[in-house]
Design a protein around this motif. Structure first.
Motif, short mmCIF file in Angstrom:
data_model
loop_
_atom_site.label_atom_id
_atom_site.label_comp_id
_atom_site.label_asym_id
_atom_site.label_seq_id
_atom_site.Cartn_x
_atom_site.Cartn_y
_atom_site.Cartn_z
N UNK A 84 0.81 -1.22 0.00
CA UNK A 84 0.00 0.00 0.00
C UNK A 84 0.85 1.27 0.00
N UNK A 85 2.13 1.15 0.37
CA UNK A 85 3.01 2.33 0.37
C UNK A 85 3.16 2.90 -1.04
N UNK A 86 2.79 2.12 -2.07
CA UNK A 86 2.85 2.62 -3.45
C UNK A 86 1.93 3.83 -3.64
N UNK A 87 0.86 3.92 -2.85
CA UNK A 87 -0.12 4.99 -3.08
C UNK A 87 0.41 6.38 -2.68
N UNK A 89 3.45 7.12 -2.43
CA UNK A 89 4.59 7.31 -3.34
C UNK A 89 4.11 7.87 -4.67
N UNK A 90 2.99 7.35 -5.16
CA UNK A 90 2.42 7.84 -6.41
C UNK A 90 1.97 9.30 -6.25
N UNK A 91 1.29 9.58 -5.14
CA UNK A 91 0.78 10.93 -4.90
C UNK A 91 1.91 11.96 -4.86
N UNK A 93 4.84 11.65 -6.34
CA UNK A 93 5.87 11.27 -7.32
C UNK A 93 6.56 12.46 -7.97
N UNK A 95 7.33 15.37 -6.75
CA UNK A 95 8.40 15.91 -5.89
C UNK A 95 9.57 14.93 -5.81
N UNK A 217 8.73 6.05 2.96
CA UNK A 217 8.40 4.77 2.33
C UNK A 217 9.35 4.48 1.18
N UNK B 8 -4.30 -5.37 -3.12
CA UNK B 8 -3.03 -5.33 -2.40
C UNK B 8 -2.43 -6.74 -2.31
N UNK B 37 2.81 0.46 -7.85
CA UNK B 37 3.18 1.80 -8.28
C UNK B 37 3.09 1.91 -9.81
N UNK B 40 -0.45 2.04 -10.88
CA UNK B 40 -1.05 3.36 -10.61
C UNK B 40 -0.64 4.36 -11.69
#
Lengths: 239, 119
Positions: A84-87, A89-91, A93, A95, A217, B8, B37, B40
């Motif tokens: 779930x840490x991908x989310x 990270x995507x938000x 991205x 920066x 993350x 997930x 990632x 997404x």
């Protein structure tokens, strides 16, 4: 006729329900204290919950094995939570991408510092070789750290404990160190806490801001991969 | 919530399969994070359900480390034997890592730092 209390205890202590429930209760209590303290890093919820549970299990003479039969359901969620840490990270991205060079430079410097300074200090103060090697991957998230410890000749289960203690120390101390260094950028604070203190540091960063959490993350994932690749090589060169 | 949890777990499973298949040193969940990632990026962001479920999960990330932390019980005797080098090593090395990482990043950063909340 109601059964005597010790019979109820014998039944409960053999079921996974108890381990799971006391984990959640201890965490609720710890988190309540953490909130009451105004999210003071010294009131770290992992530290408080672990202390409560170790005291409870010791007083009731319950083994860690019995406890973990129930607590494993919480432990299991570490996997999907890592995914779930991908989310965040995507938000964050854009920066992250704009800071690619500082991120990579900080990663390599921090990763080497974490492993080599841990070994050097332990050696200086006379720790045994297996202990030194168990300490080397201490800043890396638990599953990677245990794999590294096994490969370089450390004790994986000892490493798992050292990883948790490192995470707590990092989450507790980071604010004071960054404040003293006058570093305010949430990207730097988050990234450094993720390199030094993996998931527990990341958890702390998320409780404060999403940007710091996303960088933590990212740091946790990158540092895990880099340490796994680099540490066996570096230790080979050093002999 | 169930659809998000399923996504997930599917990503984690994919990560485990690829990590074992290619004998990578990275654990499955970390690869799963990478796969999600990429998904997404391709999809242009998470749906509301995935956003909400992972938000809930990550807000209490510290809870998930508690069972492993209680494992210190098992190692109390070993920790007691070498407590001084262990404690000094963890303290000094963790502080050094925070300082070095932050300094090097700052050094490589040219743009002025933005202000924000502090961890």
């Amino acid at each position: 006729m109601t059964p005597p209390i010790n019979e109820i205890w014998v039944y409960l202590s053999a079921s996974p329900l108890l381990g799971l429930t006391i984990t959640l209760l201890a965490y609720q209590a710890a988190f309540w204290l953490y909130r009451r303290s105004g999210m003071n890093p010294l009131a770290n919820p992992v530290l408080i919950a672990v202390t409560i549970l170790v005291l409870f299990l010791t007083l009731t003479a319950t083994s860690y094995e019995t406890y973990f039969a129930g607590a494993q359901f919480v432990h299991f969620l570490l996997g999907p939570a890592t995914v779930a840490l991908a989310i965040p990270l995507y938000t964050q991205f854009r920066r992250v991408r704009s800071l690619l060079l500082p991120v990579l430079a900080g990663l390599v410097a921090g990763s080497l510092t974490a492993a080599l300074s841990a070994i050097a200090v332990a050696r200086l103060f006379g720790a045994s070789l297996p202990t030194q090697l168990s300490l080397a991957p201490k800043s890396v998230t638990t599953p990677i750290a245990m794999g590294i410890a096994e490969r370089i000749g450390g004790i994986p289960s000892l490493t798992a404990v050292l990883v948790i203690v490192t995470g707590i120390l990092g989450a507790v101390g980071a604010r004071y160190i960054f404040d003293a260094m006058q570093i305010r950028d949430p990207a730097i604070r988050g990234f450094a806490i993720g390199v030094a203190a993996h998931g527990i540091g990341t958890a702390r960063a998320f409780q404060i801001s999403e940007q710091a959490g996303a960088f933590a993350a990212l740091a946790m994932g990158l540092n895990g991969a880099l340490t796994a690749l680099l540490l066996p090589l570096v230790l080979g060169w050093l002999g | 919530m169930i659809a998000a949890l399923t996504q997930l777990l599917v990503m984690q499973l994919l990560g485990e399969v690829v990590a074992h298949w290619l004998a990578l040193p990275v654990p499955g969940p970390v690869l799963g994070m990478l796969f999600l990632f990429v998904a997404l990026v391709l999809r242009g962001g998470p749906d509301a359900e995935l956003q909400a479920t992972s938000g809930n999960l990550l807000q209490h990330l510290s809870l998930l480390f508690v069972p492993a932390g209680v494992g210190i019980m098992v190692h109390l005797h070993r920790v007691a034997d070498e407590w001084l080098p262990l404690l000094l090593s963890l303290l000094i090395s963790t502080a050094a890592t925070l300082v070095v990482t932050a300094l090097v990043m700052k050094l490589f950063m040219r743009a002025p730092a933005t202000s924000g909340d502090t961890p």
